[in-house]
Design a protein around this motif. Structure first.
Motif, PDB file in Angstrom:
ATOM      1  N   UNK A  32       0.837  -1.197   0.000  1.00 26.91           N
ATOM      2  CA  UNK A  32       0.000   0.000   0.000  1.00 26.91           C
ATOM      3  C   UNK A  32       0.881   1.259   0.000  1.00 26.91           C
ATOM      4  N   UNK A  33       0.550   2.176  -0.905  1.00 28.23           N
ATOM      5  CA  UNK A  33       1.258   3.462  -1.000  1.00 28.23           C
ATOM      6  C   UNK A  33       0.262   4.560  -0.642  1.00 28.23           C
ATOM      7  N   UNK A  34       0.677   5.493   0.211  1.00 25.30           N
ATOM      8  CA  UNK A  34      -0.265   6.520   0.668  1.00 25.30           C
ATOM      9  C   UNK A  34       0.028   7.875   0.038  1.00 25.30           C
ATOM     10  N   UNK A  35      -1.035   8.598  -0.253  1.00 22.31           N
ATOM     11  CA  UNK A  35      -0.926   9.894  -0.914  1.00 22.31           C
ATOM     12  C   UNK A  35      -1.854  10.871  -0.201  1.00 22.31           C
ATOM     13  N   UNK A  36      -1.378  12.089   0.021  1.00 24.55           N
ATOM     14  CA  UNK A  36      -2.303  13.131   0.450  1.00 24.55           C
ATOM     15  C   UNK A  36      -2.412  14.125  -0.699  1.00 24.55           C
ATOM     16  N   UNK A  37      -3.611  14.330  -1.198  1.00 28.06           N
ATOM     17  CA  UNK A  37      -3.800  15.165  -2.388  1.00 28.06           C
ATOM     18  C   UNK A  37      -3.500  16.626  -2.062  1.00 28.06           C
ATOM     19  N   UNK A  38      -2.654  17.252  -2.875  1.00 28.27           N
ATOM     20  CA  UNK A  38      -2.301  18.669  -2.709  1.00 28.27           C
ATOM     21  C   UNK A  38      -3.270  19.545  -3.530  1.00 28.27           C
ATOM     22  N   UNK A  39      -3.381  20.795  -3.120  1.00 25.29           N
ATOM     23  CA  UNK A  39      -4.167  21.788  -3.858  1.00 25.29           C
ATOM     24  C   UNK A  39      -3.738  21.807  -5.330  1.00 25.29           C
ATOM     25  N   UNK A  40      -2.433  21.803  -5.540  1.00 22.44           N
ATOM     26  CA  UNK A  40      -1.889  21.910  -6.893  1.00 22.44           C
ATOM     27  C   UNK A  40      -2.061  20.650  -7.727  1.00 22.44           C
ATOM     28  N   UNK A  41      -2.549  19.566  -7.119  1.00 24.52           N
ATOM     29  CA  UNK A  41      -2.873  18.350  -7.872  1.00 24.52           C
ATOM     30  C   UNK A  41      -4.242  18.465  -8.530  1.00 24.52           C
ATOM     31  N   UNK A  42      -4.978  19.533  -8.167  1.00 24.24           N
ATOM     32  CA  UNK A  42      -6.362  19.659  -8.633  1.00 24.24           C
ATOM     33  C   UNK A  42      -6.462  20.723  -9.718  1.00 24.24           C
ATOM     34  N   UNK A  43      -7.483  20.587 -10.552  1.00 22.41           N
ATOM     35  CA  UNK A  43      -7.648  21.463 -11.710  1.00 22.41           C
ATOM     36  C   UNK A  43      -8.770  22.473 -11.465  1.00 22.41           C
ATOM     37  N   UNK A  44      -9.077  23.316 -12.445  1.00 20.83           N
ATOM     38  CA  UNK A  44     -10.109  24.335 -12.228  1.00 20.83           C
ATOM     39  C   UNK A  44     -11.490  23.772 -11.899  1.00 20.83           C
ATOM     40  N   UNK A  45     -11.733  22.476 -12.149  1.00 19.22           N
ATOM     41  CA  UNK A  45     -13.006  21.888 -11.722  1.00 19.22           C
ATOM     42  C   UNK A  45     -12.949  21.506 -10.239  1.00 19.22           C
ATOM     43  N   UNK A  46     -11.791  21.706  -9.601  1.00 19.43           N
ATOM     44  CA  UNK A  46     -11.671  21.430  -8.168  1.00 19.43           C
ATOM     45  C   UNK A  46     -11.354  19.981  -7.848  1.00 19.43           C
ATOM     46  N   UNK A  47     -11.127  19.167  -8.873  1.00 17.62           N
ATOM     47  CA  UNK A  47     -10.856  17.741  -8.647  1.00 17.62           C
ATOM     48  C   UNK A  47      -9.467  17.388  -9.177  1.00 17.62           C
ATOM     49  N   UNK A  48      -8.967  16.226  -8.737  1.00 20.54           N
ATOM     50  CA  UNK A  48      -7.617  15.814  -9.141  1.00 20.54           C
ATOM     51  C   UNK A  48      -7.503  15.778 -10.661  1.00 20.54           C
ATOM     52  N   UNK A  49      -6.487  16.429 -11.180  1.00 19.73           N
ATOM     53  CA  UNK A  49      -6.160  16.377 -12.611  1.00 19.73           C
ATOM     54  C   UNK A  49      -5.671  14.958 -12.894  1.00 19.73           C
ATOM     55  N   UNK A  50      -6.335  14.259 -13.840  1.00 20.41           N
ATOM     56  CA  UNK A  50      -6.165  12.805 -13.888  1.00 20.41           C
ATOM     57  C   UNK A  50      -4.731  12.293 -14.098  1.00 20.41           C
TER      58      UNK A  50
END
Lengths: 141, 141, 141, 141
Positions: free
Chosen positions: D6-24
């Motif tokens: 298992x690898x853990x990730x905390x999503x950063x603000x800069x990982x998200x796009x103008x729709x507010x969700x993670x840029x794929x």
């Protein structure tokens, strides 16, 4: 006098953050790309060639200072104007000014050094004096 | 006195460039992440909540100055120590120091402002005075 | 018949990993950029306009399948040829083929949907039927 | 039987796009990171060591197929569960399932090969048979 080289960028959707504007580390990415593009346009071979012929791995950053005046968003076409503002013995400074049309969006000043891997240490890097021939290529005749 | 908050990063293979070291805009990314993490750890709600309750979109960057002392590579575990070094009327400065074990790899100083969208202009942003309650949350009692 | 639109990319140093080749998520980034560029070139307004006029936030990905044949490196100029290979009621599939000169480096097939935010839920997204006028813009007359 | 890591990730603000969700493409990044983390946790040395001892440069991607069920946003903590679903002579397939709490957000299946640089061609890569000792490290006793 340093040459000035222009690097063009079209901002992608994915370059922007939830506030709808360019996520700022992307400006750093474009300055870095423009730094390398500057050398290429001045006639300096790519690093993959210089590492073979002269051991030069690249020009990592020692210091950067940037100021941001206006945001950009996706679809914007940006121009990064880059020149060398100072050459010193082992370091040099590149100035990048990023425009959308005639408006300056941000400007940055990067201090870098040419580096090699020390013998037998492929994970370490070491600054060398700025090569005189490379410097000459970057200046107006 | 500002609180100090630590943000942890494990460097990925894809964070590194052909020289085998971290591509420097990734340090900017981690400073940005640590900037936001600082506010979250101090008890400030996420932007998605503040935009609804108070119109605050985020804290875009006005100026950044960073110095790089040692490179990092994939597998390295880094710690970003972040505090607010200065509060002014409309801007504030965060100091980030990035460590691998006890060695300082780089440090950066970011000046930012809290911004809102001006009424009816979702593509523009405008600085507001630093909210006193947010500032209070960021300081030691 | 779907139009075909070409998106151009020049690979940056920072797009490459320690093996000296493009870090593969960057191919995903370019396909995503080419997906949006396709709509723009077909005459579809940018999302920031569609969100105001019709609530359309974008076209997030439901499924992607990519195959990689040859690596690319910095300095390479790539062309992404994009068209819509299938329209269904609520989803569509775009085909992207990435070339360096005449050589196909990779190809990807993305299935996406047009989405809106459900009323009062700005953090959620919901698929809508493919708008007939947008579909018409993307087809040859 | 393959181990599961298992690898853990905390999503950063800069990982998200103008729709507010993670840029794929960031999901691709995390799958790539989890692919390497899998080998490291199984006891395989890092590429920088394998390139010296055995010439192995890494495991570039041949094919990927991903499906996306629910978006993620900044502040989310994600877990990537990774195992090897198939070993063949020269390629292997890793399965990645990304969770937020108990909800599956997306899953991806990557086919990769171990590669070396052909003698004297540092810019090219070539697949080798899956090393038996590395495969053994990745399986339950």
């Amino acid at each position: 006098m340093s040459k000035t080289v222009v690097y063009e960028v079209e901002v992608m959707f994915g370059d922007c953050d939830p506030a709808g504007i360019v996520f700022y580390p992307n400006f750093s990415k474009w300055m870095d790309a423009s730094s390398l593009n500057f050398f290429r346009q001045c006639g300096v071979p790519p690093w993959r060639e210089l590492i073979r012929t002269r051991g030069i791995v690249g020009t990592p950053l020692l210091e950067v200072r940037s100021r941001f005046f206006h945001p950009a968003s996706y679809g914007d076409r940006l121009r990064v104007r880059t020149h060398v503002s100072e050459w010193r013995a082992k370091v040099f400074t590149q100035q990048h000014v990023i425009y959308r049309d005639d408006r300056v969006l941000c400007e940055g000043s990067e201090t870098r050094a040419f580096v090699v891997h020390p013998p037998g240490e492929p994970d370490r890097i070491q600054a060398i004096p700025v090569p005189a021939d490379i410097r000459a290529l970057c200046c107006d005749a």
